[in-house]
Design a protein around this motif. Structure first.
Motif, mmCIF file in Angstrom:
data_model
loop_
_atom_site.group_PDB
_atom_site.id
_atom_site.type_symbol
_atom_site.label_atom_id
_atom_site.label_comp_id
_atom_site.label_asym_id
_atom_site.label_seq_id
_atom_site.Cartn_x
_atom_site.Cartn_y
_atom_site.Cartn_z
ATOM 1 N N GLY A 11 1.011 -7.897 3.922
ATOM 2 C CA GLY A 11 1.128 -9.047 2.876
ATOM 3 C C GLY A 11 2.293 -8.970 2.149
ATOM 4 O O GLY A 11 3.566 -8.949 2.522
ATOM 5 N N VAL A 57 -5.658 -10.718 -7.949
ATOM 6 C CA VAL A 57 -5.343 -10.244 -6.423
ATOM 7 C C VAL A 57 -4.062 -10.526 -6.045
ATOM 8 O O VAL A 57 -3.502 -9.912 -4.902
ATOM 9 C CB VAL A 57 -6.484 -10.936 -5.882
ATOM 10 C CG1 VAL A 57 -6.343 -10.965 -4.267
ATOM 11 C CG2 VAL A 57 -7.967 -10.162 -5.971
ATOM 12 N N ALA A 58 -3.422 -11.822 -6.606
ATOM 13 C CA ALA A 58 -2.045 -12.192 -6.044
ATOM 14 C C ALA A 58 -1.154 -11.239 -6.474
ATOM 15 O O ALA A 58 -0.982 -11.030 -7.964
ATOM 16 C CB ALA A 58 -2.099 -13.607 -6.512
ATOM 17 N N LEU A 83 2.513 -17.756 0.913
ATOM 18 C CA LEU A 83 1.411 -16.937 0.853
ATOM 19 C C LEU A 83 0.742 -16.867 -0.447
ATOM 20 O O LEU A 83 -0.610 -17.265 -0.408
ATOM 21 C CB LEU A 83 1.763 -15.498 1.139
ATOM 22 C CG LEU A 83 0.609 -14.368 0.936
ATOM 23 C CD1 LEU A 83 -0.398 -14.262 1.994
ATOM 24 C CD2 LEU A 83 0.998 -12.885 0.918
ATOM 25 N N LYS A 84 1.404 -16.905 -1.504
ATOM 26 C CA LYS A 84 0.852 -17.055 -2.763
ATOM 27 C C LYS A 84 0.355 -18.516 -2.867
ATOM 28 O O LYS A 84 -0.862 -18.527 -3.580
ATOM 29 C CB LYS A 84 2.357 -17.100 -3.953
ATOM 30 C CG LYS A 84 1.689 -16.452 -5.348
ATOM 31 C CD LYS A 84 2.135 -14.836 -5.212
ATOM 32 C CE LYS A 84 1.350 -14.265 -4.325
ATOM 33 N NZ LYS A 84 1.620 -12.987 -3.981
ATOM 34 N N LYS A 87 -8.146 -6.713 -3.739
ATOM 35 C CA LYS A 87 -6.925 -6.280 -4.046
ATOM 36 C C LYS A 87 -6.474 -5.166 -3.352
ATOM 37 O O LYS A 87 -5.295 -5.120 -3.013
ATOM 38 C CB LYS A 87 -7.154 -5.887 -5.751
ATOM 39 C CG LYS A 87 -5.922 -5.402 -6.365
ATOM 40 C CD LYS A 87 -5.161 -6.497 -6.655
ATOM 41 C CE LYS A 87 -3.393 -6.318 -7.184
ATOM 42 N NZ LYS A 87 -2.681 -7.289 -6.795
HETATM 43 O O1 M6R Z 1 -1.685 -2.842 -2.342
HETATM 44 P P1 M6R Z 1 -0.705 -3.429 -1.166
HETATM 45 O O2 M6R Z 1 0.559 -3.526 -1.724
HETATM 46 O O3 M6R Z 1 -0.634 -2.276 -0.058
HETATM 47 O O4 M6R Z 1 -1.511 -4.576 -0.622
HETATM 48 C C1 M6R Z 1 -0.798 -5.134 0.429
HETATM 49 C C2 M6R Z 1 -1.463 -6.782 0.558
HETATM 50 O O5 M6R Z 1 -2.888 -6.742 0.581
HETATM 51 C C3 M6R Z 1 -1.015 -7.487 -0.708
HETATM 52 O O6 M6R Z 1 0.160 -7.512 -1.057
HETATM 53 C C4 M6R Z 1 -1.799 -8.775 -0.441
HETATM 54 O O7 M6R Z 1 -0.886 -9.575 0.375
HETATM 55 C C5 M6R Z 1 -1.678 -9.621 -1.730
HETATM 56 N N1 M6R Z 1 -2.848 -10.300 -2.031
HETATM 57 C C6 M6R Z 1 -0.710 -10.664 -1.720
HETATM 58 O O8 M6R Z 1 -0.662 -11.523 -3.192
#
Ligand code: M6R
Length: 607
Positions: free
Chosen positions: A298, A395-396, A482-483, A602
């Motif tokens: 992500g 979550v973002a 993505l955001k 998250k």
């Molecule tokens: O906890 P992590 O950084 O490993 O998570 C990775 C992705 O799940 C995370 O960045 C996801 O894409 C977010 N919701 C983006 O805003």
């Protein structure tokens, strides 16, 4: 994904369990429930959907008891419904569970053959039934738990409540995180220190294969049948630190925290007197590194993509950035002397962890950039470069991303210095640009009203939005898209500006806004050509640039946000803040659940 809380105390636990579940909402869930012992009997209240539904259930039918467990569930096996919501229980055992029991079908077949009847579609129920079967065979709770740990396969965290046993609460972990909290006359177990923050800061983080028995006055932790000790630490978290402050959403609060957390992060990596980069001691020499493999999921993956530009340009190191879920299964050969850099906010993302394990099997040295120092990813790394973003609840990912970028730029600079590809003067210039970053980010936050207007007038009205960028602005375009899609549910795509004419240009008409991320850098003129190509086809352009860029192209754009002029190397950090605000205000205009968007979690602890 999923959240666990368990409490053994002297006061009624139902309201406390609910309070803790609220702290776990950020992880993402689609049903919730709690179980307590009432006169020794397991009583449950569960509800599909948000916690407010569980709250209503509890108002209709309150639950007494001073010992209990609670859960927020993100469905894996079995649809989100009250029937599949945790706690999953038999008359003797109630269980809450994070993760997946991989051999559940084998266990279920055995248990069904014993004559046990299953009431849910979950993999979790095998844990409740297995423990019940052991207890009925006259094993003690400890014997039953030790034996069950030997039978369960997969990654999981568990909390277990037993009927007739007001004196003990049990837990276990393999893969998924679980922490024990030490209170005053009460003990707690929870997914993370955030869940325990309203009750206590004194925590022990369980390790893989630990199982634990909590009593009112403490706990015993075991590996197999052997008692082990785990350090009790101060989590440093308080209930207030995890609140929204004066902001409407966590995401907005976290966007606004960026000047402070980027500053905090820089403080631990740059010597303010000499302006030199100061990394912790690393178990490898940058000069001997043959290749860097970066891996993440992500938004964290987009941080790797930006860092690829930095490591290649500044340290002249070959870098591959790999989506963890693909990398782990592709099984690419990795060269001797390679370093694998894993990037993760939560430190729990299961694909990233698996990708690291694969890299380890290929004799790569593991370096991680993580926000949660106790996490599995941090623990399995040979060295850790922490981001000091503080708890990120929305979550973002916002402040986690910009602090990841900050750390990765500092690391690329350190590598460049060590390899002789960055001069002392260049280092000083770039660290100065970084030191100025908190102030520059503040400046971008000052454009909030402009961002809001553009988001409301242009983005929120669109069905599709394109984001374009070149060079290190390309990953920023990906992140902007993505955001927007994750919190507003507007379809958005990020593209390398030069790729547009190879396909996406067919989409362009007056209904498709195109956000162009274009600081004045070495590729600005090339991006400007792509900008003109969109303009010629009637596209509605939103330009993110600096004063020089605005002078050159601003008059052709439907809207322009003029950002501070900075060294192009640090521009990705700054421009990210603008795309975050665009997404936030578009989502606000659409009326979506900004902090807990549908279907998202998250911490992604399943594949
Ligand atoms: O906890 P992590 O950084 O490993 O998570 C990775 C992705 O799940 C995370 O960045 C996801 O894409 C977010 N919701 C983006 O805003």
């Amino acid at each position: 994904m999923c959240g666990i809380i368990g409490i053994i105390g002297k006061a009624p636990v139902a309201p406390l369990l609910l309070e803790a579940l609220k702290r776990l909402e950020y992880r993402g869930y689609d049903s919730a429930g709690i179980a307590t012992l009432v006169n020794g009997r397991i009583e449950r209240r569960r509800a599909e959907g948000k916690l407010v539904n569980l709250d209503h259930r509890l108002a209709e039918e309150p639950l007494g008891g001073t010992i209990g467990i609670g859960h927020t569930r993100w469905a894996t096996h079995g649809k989100p419904s009250e029937r599949n919501a945790h706690p999953i229980a038999t008359s003797r055992v109630a269980v809450v569970h994070n993760g997946i029991i991989e051999n559940f079908q084998v266990l279920k077949d055995e248990l069904v053959a014993e004559g046990r009847r299953f009431d849910s579609d979950t993999d979790t129920e095998v844990v409740a039934q297995l423990l019940t079967s052991y207890l009925e065979a006259k094993m003690s709770p400890e014997e039953a738990m030790a034996k069950a740990m030997g039978r369960l396969r997969g990654a999981f965290a568990l909390a277990v409540l037993l009927s007739g046993r007001e004196d003990i609460l049990m837990g276990a972990r393999r893969g998924s995180s679980l922490a024990v909290g030490y209170g005053d006359g009460a003990m707690y177990i929870g997914t993370d220190a955030l869940a325990l923050a309203p009750f206590t800061k004194r925590v022990s983080y369980l390790r893989d294969n630990d199982w634990v028995v909590l009593r009112l006055d403490g706990c015993k932790i075991y590996q197999g049948h052997t008692e082990v000790t785990r350090e009790i630490r101060d989590s440093g978290l308080s209930g207030e630190m995890t609140g929204k402050g004066n902001h409407q959403h966590y995401m907005l609060k976290e966007i606004h925290e960026q000047p402070a957390v980027i500053g905090d992060t820089l403080q631990s990596y740059i010597d303010p007197a000499t302006r030199a980069v100061r990394l912790p001691e690393l178990p490898f020499d940058w000069n001997a590194v043959s290749r860097v493999t970066m891996t993440a999921c992500g938004t964290a993956f987009y941080a790797c993509l930006v860092a690829k530009y930095w490591f290649e340009a500044l340290a002249r190191l070959p870098v591959e950035a790999e989506v963890a879920s693909e990398f782990r299964y592709r099984e690419p050969p990795l060269p001797a002397g390679g370093v694998c850099i894993a990037v993760s906010q939560s430190g729990e993302t299961v694909d990233t962890l698996a990708a690291m394990r694969y890299a380890k099997s290929q004799n790569q040295t593991l370096l991680s950039v993580v926000n949660v120092p106790e996490s599995a990813i941090a623990r399995e790394s040979d060295a850790v470069l922490p981001t000091l973003a503080g708890p990120e609840i929305g979550v973002a990912s916002t402040k986690a991303f910009t602090t990841q970028l900050t750390v990765l730029l500092v690391a690329a600079l350190a590598a460049g210095r060590a390899r002789g590809t960055v001069t002392a003067a260049q280092e000083e210039g770039l660290t100065r640009a970084l030191i100025e970053m908190p102030e520059q980010v503040n400046d971008v936050l000052g454009r909030e009203e402009e961002c809001r207007r553009i988001a409301v007038d242009i983005l929120a009205k669109a069905r599709d939005v394109l984001y374009l960028g070149r060079g290190s602005s390309f990953p920023v375009a990906l992140e902007g898209a993505l955001k927007l899609k994750e919190i507003s549910y507007i379809h958005a795509e990020g593209y390398a500006a030069g790729e547009m004419k190879h396909g996406p240009i067919a989409l362009i008409d007056e209904h498709v806004p195109v956000v162009v991320v274009a600081p004045s850098d070495s590729v600005f003129e090339k991006t400007a050509s792509n900008f003109e190509q969109v303009k010629a086809r009637g596209g509605k352009l939103v330009l993110l640039t600096d004063a020089a860029g605005a002078a050159r192209l601003g008059s052709h754009a439907a809207a322009t946000i003029v950002l501070p002029t900075v060294d192009p190397v640090v521009a990705p950090i700054l421009y990210t803040v603008a795309v975050q605000m665009l997404a936030y205000y578009a989502a606000l205009a659409k009326g979506t659940d900004v902090d807990q968007p549908r279907n998202l979690a998250k911490s992604v602890t399943v594949e």
